[in-house]
Each structure stands twice: as C-alpha cells, then as structure tokens.
Motif scaffolding. Structure first.
Motif, PDB file in Angstrom:
ATOM      1  N   LEU A  10       0.573  -1.477  -0.027  1.00  9.72           N
ATOM      2  CA  LEU A  10       0.264  -0.162  -0.207  1.00  9.72           C
ATOM      3  C   LEU A  10       1.305   1.576   0.086  1.00  9.72           C
ATOM      4  O   LEU A  10       0.460   2.647  -0.611  1.00  9.72           O
ATOM      5  CB  LEU A  10      -0.379  -0.033   1.258  1.00  9.72           C
ATOM      6  CG  LEU A  10      -1.983  -0.815   1.039  1.00  9.72           C
ATOM      7  CD1 LEU A  10      -3.029  -0.369   2.731  1.00  9.72           C
ATOM      8  CD2 LEU A  10      -2.829  -0.792  -0.060  1.00  9.72           C
ATOM      9  N   THR A  11       1.399   1.355   0.822  1.00  8.12           N
ATOM     10  CA  THR A  11       2.465   2.960   1.062  1.00  8.12           C
ATOM     11  C   THR A  11       3.238   2.832  -0.244  1.00  8.12           C
ATOM     12  O   THR A  11       3.894   3.697  -1.425  1.00  8.12           O
ATOM     13  CB  THR A  11       2.977   2.570   2.482  1.00  8.12           C
ATOM     14  OG1 THR A  11       2.724   1.919   3.395  1.00  8.12           O
ATOM     15  CG2 THR A  11       4.133   3.890   2.470  1.00  8.12           C
ATOM     16  N   ARG A  12       4.483   1.409  -0.543  1.00 11.47           N
ATOM     17  CA  ARG A  12       5.306   1.629  -2.435  1.00 11.47           C
ATOM     18  C   ARG A  12       4.351   0.093  -2.696  1.00 11.47           C
ATOM     19  O   ARG A  12       4.701  -1.260  -1.862  1.00 11.47           O
ATOM     20  CB  ARG A  12       6.573   1.247  -1.449  1.00 11.47           C
ATOM     21  CG  ARG A  12       7.080   2.825  -0.365  1.00 11.47           C
ATOM     22  CD  ARG A  12       8.291   2.693  -0.898  1.00 11.47           C
ATOM     23  NE  ARG A  12       8.956   1.656  -0.094  1.00 11.47           N
ATOM     24  CZ  ARG A  12       8.693   1.377   1.364  1.00 11.47           C
ATOM     25  NH1 ARG A  12       8.429   2.724   1.837  1.00 11.47           N
ATOM     26  NH2 ARG A  12       9.132   0.435   2.666  1.00 11.47           N
ATOM     27  N   VAL A  34       5.531   2.880  -6.838  1.00 13.83           N
ATOM     28  CA  VAL A  34       3.660   3.543  -7.188  1.00 13.83           C
ATOM     29  C   VAL A  34       3.630   3.928  -5.503  1.00 13.83           C
ATOM     30  O   VAL A  34       4.155   2.858  -4.530  1.00 13.83           O
ATOM     31  CB  VAL A  34       2.623   2.958  -7.329  1.00 13.83           C
ATOM     32  CG1 VAL A  34       1.494   3.682  -7.366  1.00 13.83           C
ATOM     33  CG2 VAL A  34       2.617   2.928  -8.791  1.00 13.83           C
ATOM     34  N   ARG A  35       3.517   5.263  -4.950  1.00 18.10           N
ATOM     35  CA  ARG A  35       3.640   5.830  -3.521  1.00 18.10           C
ATOM     36  C   ARG A  35       2.720   5.982  -3.092  1.00 18.10           C
ATOM     37  O   ARG A  35       1.555   6.997  -4.298  1.00 18.10           O
ATOM     38  CB  ARG A  35       4.891   6.207  -2.779  1.00 18.10           C
ATOM     39  CG  ARG A  35       6.241   5.936  -2.976  1.00 18.10           C
ATOM     40  CD  ARG A  35       7.050   6.841  -2.924  1.00 18.10           C
ATOM     41  NE  ARG A  35       8.128   6.404  -2.250  1.00 18.10           N
ATOM     42  CZ  ARG A  35       9.157   5.919  -3.547  1.00 18.10           C
ATOM     43  NH1 ARG A  35       8.330   6.070  -4.856  1.00 18.10           N
ATOM     44  NH2 ARG A  35      10.376   5.491  -3.651  1.00 18.10           N
ATOM     45  N   THR A  36       1.858   5.694  -2.441  1.00 19.34           N
ATOM     46  CA  THR A  36       0.845   6.079  -1.698  1.00 19.34           C
ATOM     47  C   THR A  36       0.572   6.381  -0.199  1.00 19.34           C
ATOM     48  O   THR A  36       1.038   6.094   0.336  1.00 19.34           O
ATOM     49  CB  THR A  36      -0.321   4.938  -1.722  1.00 19.34           C
ATOM     50  OG1 THR A  36      -0.161   4.286  -1.217  1.00 19.34           O
ATOM     51  CG2 THR A  36      -0.671   4.855  -3.151  1.00 19.34           C
ATOM     52  N   MET A  40      -4.292   8.705   3.503  1.00 18.92           N
ATOM     53  CA  MET A  40      -5.049   9.015   2.021  1.00 18.92           C
ATOM     54  C   MET A  40      -6.400   7.631   3.109  1.00 18.92           C
ATOM     55  O   MET A  40      -6.358   6.315   3.216  1.00 18.92           O
ATOM     56  CB  MET A  40      -4.557   7.963   0.838  1.00 18.92           C
ATOM     57  CG  MET A  40      -5.586   8.091  -0.228  1.00 18.92           C
ATOM     58  SD  MET A  40      -4.276   7.954  -1.847  1.00 18.92           S
ATOM     59  CE  MET A  40      -3.809   9.647  -2.229  1.00 18.92           C
ATOM     60  N   GLN A  44      -9.112   5.074  -2.051  1.00 16.23           N
ATOM     61  CA  GLN A  44      -8.366   6.108  -3.068  1.00 16.23           C
ATOM     62  C   GLN A  44      -6.687   5.291  -3.179  1.00 16.23           C
ATOM     63  O   GLN A  44      -5.853   5.444  -3.877  1.00 16.23           O
ATOM     64  CB  GLN A  44      -8.345   7.217  -2.600  1.00 16.23           C
ATOM     65  CG  GLN A  44      -9.917   7.960  -2.436  1.00 16.23           C
ATOM     66  CD  GLN A  44     -10.344   8.310  -3.749  1.00 16.23           C
ATOM     67  OE1 GLN A  44      -9.811   8.330  -4.831  1.00 16.23           O
ATOM     68  NE2 GLN A  44     -11.503   7.335  -3.506  1.00 16.23           N
ATOM     69  N   ARG A  45      -6.099   4.392  -1.877  1.00 16.16           N
ATOM     70  CA  ARG A  45      -5.442   4.190  -2.132  1.00 16.16           C
ATOM     71  C   ARG A  45      -4.896   3.206  -2.974  1.00 16.16           C
ATOM     72  O   ARG A  45      -3.980   3.116  -4.150  1.00 16.16           O
ATOM     73  CB  ARG A  45      -4.011   3.724  -0.780  1.00 16.16           C
ATOM     74  CG  ARG A  45      -4.027   4.599  -0.191  1.00 16.16           C
ATOM     75  CD  ARG A  45      -4.048   4.131   1.894  1.00 16.16           C
ATOM     76  NE  ARG A  45      -2.257   4.011   1.705  1.00 16.16           N
ATOM     77  CZ  ARG A  45      -1.081   3.387   2.846  1.00 16.16           C
ATOM     78  NH1 ARG A  45      -2.200   3.443   3.401  1.00 16.16           N
ATOM     79  NH2 ARG A  45      -0.389   3.508   2.149  1.00 16.16           N
ATOM     80  N   ARG A  48      -5.431   4.518  -7.072  1.00 19.94           N
ATOM     81  CA  ARG A  48      -3.984   5.231  -7.757  1.00 19.94           C
ATOM     82  C   ARG A  48      -2.819   3.670  -7.674  1.00 19.94           C
ATOM     83  O   ARG A  48      -2.354   3.765  -8.345  1.00 19.94           O
ATOM     84  CB  ARG A  48      -2.730   5.999  -5.733  1.00 19.94           C
ATOM     85  CG  ARG A  48      -2.320   6.606  -6.638  1.00 19.94           C
ATOM     86  CD  ARG A  48      -1.521   7.557  -5.450  1.00 19.94           C
ATOM     87  NE  ARG A  48      -2.249   8.371  -5.478  1.00 19.94           N
ATOM     88  CZ  ARG A  48      -1.747   9.111  -4.950  1.00 19.94           C
ATOM     89  NH1 ARG A  48      -1.010   9.305  -4.120  1.00 19.94           N
ATOM     90  NH2 ARG A  48      -2.723  10.805  -4.622  1.00 19.94           N
ATOM     91  N   ILE A  49      -2.820   2.799  -6.843  1.00 19.78           N
ATOM     92  CA  ILE A  49      -2.482   1.779  -7.457  1.00 19.78           C
ATOM     93  C   ILE A  49      -2.982   1.054  -8.873  1.00 19.78           C
ATOM     94  O   ILE A  49      -1.970   0.937  -9.461  1.00 19.78           O
ATOM     95  CB  ILE A  49      -1.983   0.818  -6.344  1.00 19.78           C
ATOM     96  CG1 ILE A  49      -1.273   1.237  -4.890  1.00 19.78           C
ATOM     97  CG2 ILE A  49      -1.858  -0.772  -6.639  1.00 19.78           C
ATOM     98  CD1 ILE A  49      -1.423   0.586  -3.489  1.00 19.78           C
TER      99      ILE A  49
END
Length: 200
Positions: A10-12, A34-36, A40, A44-45, A48-49
């Motif tokens: 999720l974070t990276r 991809v970072r979130t 958030m 939505q995270r 984005r991924i």
C-alpha cells in the motif's frame, strides 16, 4: 516473453517490466515504485495503485503479470494491505485477459540467488548483476519487482511443464473413469441378459 513484476504494497508498490529471451537472457525495460500516503483513505490508495498498474498494462502490453504471493507476515495489517494491493492488480489483469502468476518470496529468492533464505541485499546484488545495471535499483521495492519478473521468466518453462503434466493426468483419469463406467454398464447388461435366459 514480456513479464510485468509486481511487489505489492500500500505504501510502496514496486512495478517492473522485463523481456525474457532465449535461455536465461533477461532485459529490464522499466521499473518504478507507486507510493500512496498512509493518511489517504484505503479505497483511494488502492485506486491509485490500480490506475498505475493499468497504465503499465495498457502501455507495455505484458504477456503475464508476476505478483508476489502473501505467504506469511507477523504484521497482519501489513499483510492485508499487501494482499489488497496485489488483488486489485490481479483483477485489472484479468479484465484484460492477461495471465497472472503468483510467486512466494522464497521462490523468488531461490530463482534469483539460488537460496530461498537470501536477504534483500543479496537479492538486490544479484538483480544488478543479472541485468547488467550500472547501479543497484532503489528502493528495495523496485529490486523486488524486478526479481519477481526475472523469477517468472526463469520458472515459466517449468510451470508450463507442470501444467501440461496435470492436464494429461486429468485427461487420463477422465478416460479411465469413462472406461470403468462403460465396463460396469456392459457387465450389468450381461448379468441382466443372463438372468432373462435362466427364467426361460
């Protein structure tokens, strides 16, 4: 074979693209993370991924997506996030008719370094050598995504052979059951005919 390797998180979330050639020849085409942000909302995270992964699929047209399988982690929350990120990417691939394969961390380490218990530094070092990179890919999520893609390139022939063996075994079992059912019907028919003759 063009493989998109995904180290879900999720974070990276590491994403890579590798072309596999003859033998063990592999060429890195692209890699990114991809970072979130943790603050958030989860939906939505994941969106984005998913958007980033879908862009890679539509732009690069991979033949297969290799995703790290969540095997076991002490942190349940992290494991759930990893599984969720991998799930949305697998779903996006399925919608496009792209094959998805999952590999455990130990399978990836063994394929790349020869040891299923190798540490991240060893994996990164081998990835740098295998791909002939001038510098090691960073962060570790990028190296892991490349390792997943390479692992699949090298394991794909074995996976195909295993799938073919399973298909043949299933077909042989189906044929055996069909022959057995036919033999039982024929045996029942002969028994019934014999019984009618005796009553006459």
């Amino acid at each position: 074979m063009r493989v998109m390797g995904v180290d879900p998180g999720l974070t990276r979330c590491g994403i890579s693209l590798v072309d596999g050639g003859l033998g063990r020849s592999v060429t890195a085409l692209d890699v990114d993370v991809v970072r979130t942000p943790p603050d958030m909302p989860l939906a939505q995270r994941l969106l984005r991924i998913s958007d980033a992964a879908e862009h890679w699929m539509d732009t690069h047209g991979p033949d297969v997506i290799a995703i790290e399988r969540v095997f076991s982690q002490n942190n349940v929350r992290t494991a759930m996030g990893t599984a969720q990120a991998g799930g949305v990417i697998a779903l996006a691939a399925a919608r496009r008719g792209i094959e998805v394969c999952f590999h455990t961390p130990s399978e990836v380490k063994a394929a790349v370094t020869g040891s299923g218990s190798a540490d991240k530094a060893q994996v990164t070092g081998m990835i740098t050598r295998i791909l002939g990179l001038q510098q090691a890919p960073k962060p570790a999520d990028a190296a892991d995504a490349l390792a997943l893609a390479i692992c699949h390139c090298w394991r794909a022939p074995m996976i195909a052979r295993m799938a073919e063996a399973e298909r043949r075994a299933a077909e042989q079992q189906r044929q055996f059951k069909a022959r057995l059912a036919t033999a039982r019907r024929d045996g029942a028919g002969r028994t019934a005919n014999s019984g009618r003759k005796e009553t006459r």
